[in-house]
Each structure stands twice: as C-alpha cells, then as structure tokens.
Enzyme design. Structure first.
Site, PDB file in Angstrom:
ATOM      1  N   ILE A 107       0.831  -1.200   0.000  1.00 49.29           N
ATOM      2  CA  ILE A 107       0.000   0.000   0.000  1.00 49.29           C
ATOM      3  C   ILE A 107       0.869   1.256   0.000  1.00 49.29           C
ATOM      4  CG2 ILE A 107      -0.327   0.183   2.494  1.00 49.29           C
ATOM      5  CD1 ILE A 107      -3.334   0.863   1.775  1.00 49.29           C
ATOM      6  N   PHE A 130      -1.592  -4.787  -5.202  1.00 47.48           N
ATOM      7  CA  PHE A 130      -1.005  -4.549  -3.885  1.00 47.48           C
ATOM      8  C   PHE A 130      -1.966  -4.898  -2.760  1.00 47.48           C
ATOM      9  CE2 PHE A 130      -3.215  -0.630  -4.822  1.00 47.48           C
ATOM     10  CZ  PHE A 130      -3.713  -0.202  -3.603  1.00 47.48           C
ATOM     11  N   CYS A 131      -1.369  -5.133  -1.600  1.00 46.07           N
ATOM     12  CA  CYS A 131      -2.089  -5.295  -0.350  1.00 46.07           C
ATOM     13  C   CYS A 131      -1.287  -4.518   0.701  1.00 46.07           C
ATOM     14  CB  CYS A 131      -2.273  -6.763   0.011  1.00 46.07           C
ATOM     15  SG  CYS A 131      -0.739  -7.712   0.144  1.00 46.07           S
ATOM     16  N   LYS A 132      -1.514  -4.785   1.954  1.00 42.56           N
ATOM     17  CA  LYS A 132      -0.851  -3.972   2.981  1.00 42.56           C
ATOM     18  C   LYS A 132       0.677  -4.010   2.860  1.00 42.56           C
ATOM     19  CE  LYS A 132      -0.743  -2.986   7.904  1.00 42.56           C
ATOM     20  NZ  LYS A 132      -1.255  -3.342   9.228  1.00 42.56           N
TER      21      LYS A 132
END
Length: 150
Positions: free
Chosen positions: A14, A85-87
């Site tokens: 992120i 994307f992710c965290k």
C-alpha cells in the site's frame, strides 16, 4: 515494488500505491487494491478495490475471474501497466498474481510461486490461499490441457 512481468505487472504494498513518484515513474495505469484500506487516487488511474482479509478463512477464489479480467483488460490497453497490492505485498497480492500467472501464462502453482519468490523474496501467502491456489491450478490444468484420451 517488484516487476513480475516487465513493463506490465507489478507487485507491491500500500505504501507503493500511495507514492505518486513510484506510480508515475513506472507509468502505472491500473491498480488492484486488496487491502482493507481504501485509497484515494486521482481520476487518471483505473482502480479495482476488493477489501480482502488476510485470514485462514477468506475465500479468494471467488475473485480470481474478476481480477484476472481486470489485469487482462489492462494488458490489452496500449501502455497499460498494473500494480497489484495489499498492505505489505506479501500474501493477498502474491496469491492474486499467482492466480493471474496460472490463468494467463500457463504456470503451475509451484512455477508461479518460484518466479515471484526469486523476484520478491519476502513473499509469504497464507496457507489458506496456497490451498485455494493449488485447487485452482489443478482445475486450470484440466481446463487448458487436452485430454490424452480424446
């Protein structure tokens, strides 16, 4: 951020997605946000937000077709570049990129995992995602490979 398919598919966190300099430098046009956090970008980006939980009971398989189509549509656009994307860019986003590589590039689960782990050594998709990807990969092989008996 890691380039999975040169000049097209990127895997990140992120923080990468919220850094305009990175998005501009790589000429990102599409983003797939798999984190719970909603991000606000200017209208020049196409954004798909599916807030997934990185848990052992999250069913990600139900999103494979929608996300694969979004990434495929990006690829069809001249100059299209997609960031998934992710965290932290280690689990949810990795699982989704693996699913894309299985569906659109003929990878097995192990070959896609190996490819990504060489590029981005910090990956760690949760075991629930790996089980779902294993089943998806098996189904994909049955769908894409001609039968020996036909």
């Amino acid at each position: 951020m890691s380039s999975i398919i040169d000049d097209f598919l990127y895997l990140g966190s992120i923080n990468d997605a919220c850094t305009p300099e990175i998005l501009n430098e790589l000429k990102i046009t599409h983003l797939v946000n798999l984190s719970i956090t909603r991000i606000i970008l200017d209208q020049s980006y196409e954004l798909l937000h599916l807030p997934l939980h990185d848990t052992l009971d999250e069913n990600i398989t139900i999103y494979f077709q929608q996300i694969n189509q979004f990434i495929y549509n990006c690829r069809q656009q001249k100059g299209g570049r997609c960031l998934v994307f992710c965290k932290h860019g280690r689990s949810r986003s990795v699982a989704i990129v693996i699913a894309y590589l299985i569906e659109h590039h003929g990878h097995s689960l192990s070959s896609a995992y190996l490819l990504i782990s060489k590029i981005r050594p910090t990956i760690s998709p949760n075991r629930n995602y790996l089980k779902q990807l294993d089943k998806y990969s098996s189904q994909s092989e049955q769908t894409h490979c001609p039968s020996l008996y036909s």
